[in-house]
Scaffold this motif. Structure first.
Motif, PDB file in Angstrom:
ATOM      1  N   PHE A 169      -4.450  -4.093  -0.164  1.00  0.00           N
ATOM      2  CA  PHE A 169      -3.090  -3.700  -0.490  1.00  0.00           C
ATOM      3  C   PHE A 169      -2.191  -3.606   0.744  1.00  0.00           C
ATOM      4  O   PHE A 169      -0.996  -3.357   0.618  1.00  0.00           O
ATOM      5  N   HIS A 170      -2.760  -3.801   1.925  1.00  0.00           N
ATOM      6  CA  HIS A 170      -1.954  -3.712   3.149  1.00  0.00           C
ATOM      7  C   HIS A 170      -1.316  -5.076   3.430  1.00  0.00           C
ATOM      8  O   HIS A 170      -1.683  -5.800   4.339  1.00  0.00           O
ATOM      9  N   LEU A 204       0.833  -1.204   0.000  1.00  0.00           N
ATOM     10  CA  LEU A 204       0.000   0.000   0.000  1.00  0.00           C
ATOM     11  C   LEU A 204       0.869   1.257   0.000  1.00  0.00           C
ATOM     12  O   LEU A 204       0.571   2.222  -0.714  1.00  0.00           O
ATOM     13  N   ARG A 259      -8.261  -0.661   0.817  1.00  0.00           N
ATOM     14  CA  ARG A 259      -6.944  -0.410   1.400  1.00  0.00           C
ATOM     15  C   ARG A 259      -6.404  -1.665   2.093  1.00  0.00           C
ATOM     16  O   ARG A 259      -5.205  -1.939   2.045  1.00  0.00           O
TER      17      ARG A 259
END
Length: 85
Positions: free
Chosen positions: A67-68, A29, A64
């Motif tokens: 992508f973390h 991210l 989010r």
């Protein structure tokens, strides 16, 4: 990537780029947002309902979260798809 501190350059004949830190310290991210800006920005909805605002905020958090992931984990997850010829 160098500008944001993810890689360092090495000069010389065998030079190039390498990660500035261990892959387990880098979050995908962070890379995406460094290159593209904040991921999935929800704009102000003038007159929108509280329910819709809550819905979009929830979606933003889920996108989010996808992508973390640590760069090292991403490498492990896709290692089985590479075949040596």
């Amino acid at each position: 990537m160098k500008k944001h501190g993810f890689v360092v350059s090495i000069r010389g004949v065998n030079g190039g780029y390498k990660l500035a830190t261990d892959a387990s310290d880098i979050i995908v991210l962070d890379i995406v947002e460094a290159l593209e800006g904040e991921l999935f920005v929800v704009g102000q909805n003038v007159g929108a309902s509280v329910v819709l605002d809550s819905f979009w905020k929830d979606i933003q958090e889920k996108v989010r979260a996808v992508f973390h992931v640590k760069l090292s984990e991403l490498d492990k997850a896709y290692a089985t798809y590479f075949y040596e010829i």
